[in-house]
Motif scaffolding. Structure first.
Motif, PDB file in Angstrom:
ATOM      1  N   ASP A 123       0.818  -1.072   0.046  1.00  0.00           N
ATOM      2  CA  ASP A 123      -0.097  -0.087  -0.022  1.00  0.00           C
ATOM      3  C   ASP A 123       0.809   1.299   0.016  1.00  0.00           C
ATOM      4  N   GLU A 162      -7.982  -3.854  -4.876  1.00  0.00           N
ATOM      5  CA  GLU A 162      -7.995  -4.084  -3.670  1.00  0.00           C
ATOM      6  C   GLU A 162      -7.487  -5.160  -2.963  1.00  0.00           C
ATOM      7  N   ARG A 203      -8.466  -4.711   4.060  1.00  0.00           N
ATOM      8  CA  ARG A 203      -8.311  -4.478   2.748  1.00  0.00           C
ATOM      9  C   ARG A 203      -7.399  -3.172   2.533  1.00  0.00           C
ATOM     10  N   SER A 260      -5.555  -0.563  -0.713  1.00  0.00           N
ATOM     11  CA  SER A 260      -5.572  -0.414  -2.059  1.00  0.00           C
ATOM     12  C   SER A 260      -4.010  -0.400  -2.328  1.00  0.00           C
TER      13      SER A 260
END
Length: 311
Positions: free
Chosen positions: A48, A74, A109, A111
């Protein structure tokens, strides 16, 4: 007995390979150690906090996910990190198998950036000789984003192949096999098949009661593909002799890394005309050494094979 390391030491210094390792948490697998100093890894592991690619030793680290094109995806981080995926785990299905429902539960989760392998290779001016993909369900998507590399330079592909839908919408074995076959790659091995133990009221687990069969449903394994001679001849018709020489030697080394010395010898038989006399002599001597080693142990092989058939 001959070894891959002994052959590598006899090759010219310019014989070097590049491996795209997608889902490379933990680094390169031990099988690549015989090519130490001759192998460059392009390691892809999404984060991320992704930044630019970083060179560490012989390897280059790309902190991005791979797919068919650019974007943001994701990443589902699961209780067991190695089961994390860009796809949603099929939780309802996994609850039927021992431990899988808990292990595959999504805990967070994040990105992450995504890009096609072809785009990254073109930007860095690189070709790859081999690919290894273990991304929990998105293997075919990544291969589609590497279509140019598969046509131009890739010789072997190791990709996790699932036999049922462990993640929502993932491609399973028949479609992956058909897609690779249509692009000139044939399956030569299924390595490390993993079985899922079905829950039951008696808690019967991982047992085997004959003929080498084990309990559990076949879940996934590492499918190993190699480029067909038809693909290679089509590819080489548009490439210079130095590139063709490199590909012949790289193919022999890669097949040997996967333990397919017989297939490496057959590749040498088919393509030796692309090598000079000195290189042909080196390789011929190495393969003859394997024949002599096999001959000395042939009796033991026969005994083991016989016992395996009797169980």
């Amino acid at each position: 007995m001959p070894s891959l390391k002994s052959l590598v030491g006899k090759l010219p210094d310019d014989v070097r390979l590049t491996l795209a390792d997608v889902g490379s948490a933990g680094g390169l697998k031990p099988r690549w150690k015989p090519l130490a100093g001759r192998l460059r890894g392009l390691l892809f592991d999404p984060r991320d906090d992704a930044g630019p690619a970083v060179d560490i030793g012989h390897n280059r680290i790309y902190p991005v996910a791979l797919g068919e094109g650019p974007g943001t995806r994701e990443l589902r981080v699961t209780a067991i990190p190695i089961l994390s995926s860009l796809l949603e785990p099929t939780e309802e299905l996994l609850t039927f198998y021992r431990k899988k429902g808990v292990q595959g539960r999504v805990e967070r989760r994040v990105s992450v950036p995504s890009e096609a392998l072809d785009t990254l290779l073109e930007a860095d001016g690189l070709d790859v000789d081999a690919m290894k993909i273990d991304t929990q369900g998105t293997e075919l998507e990544i291969l589609k984003g590497a279509a140019r590399a598969l046509e131009r330079s890739v010789l072997t592909v190791e990709a996790e192949m699932s036999f049922f839908e462990r993640y929502v919408g993932q491609v399973v074995a028949p479609e992956l096999l058909a897609w690779m076959h249509a692009r000139g790659y044939r399956l030569i091995e299924i390595y490390r098949p993993k079985r899922y133990i079905r829950l039951n009221s008696f808690d019967v687990g991982n047992v085997g009661i004959g003929a080498g069969h084990r309990a559990g449903q076949l879940g996934h394994g590492d499918a190993i593909f190699m480029a067909t001679d038809a693909l290679l001849e089509r590819r080489w018709a548009n490439q210079g002799p130095d590139i063709v020489r490199h590909q012949v030697l790289a193919l022999i080394l890669l097949l040997s890394v996967y333990g397919k010395v017989d297939m490496a010898a057959a590749a040498f038989d088919t393509h030796r005309r692309h090598l000079d006399d000195a290189m042909q002599e080196i390789l011929a001597g190495w393969f003859k050494g394997w024949y002599r080693a096999e001959y000395r142990t042939r009796g033991w092989h026969a005994v083991v094979d016989y016992l395996a058939r009797r169980t």
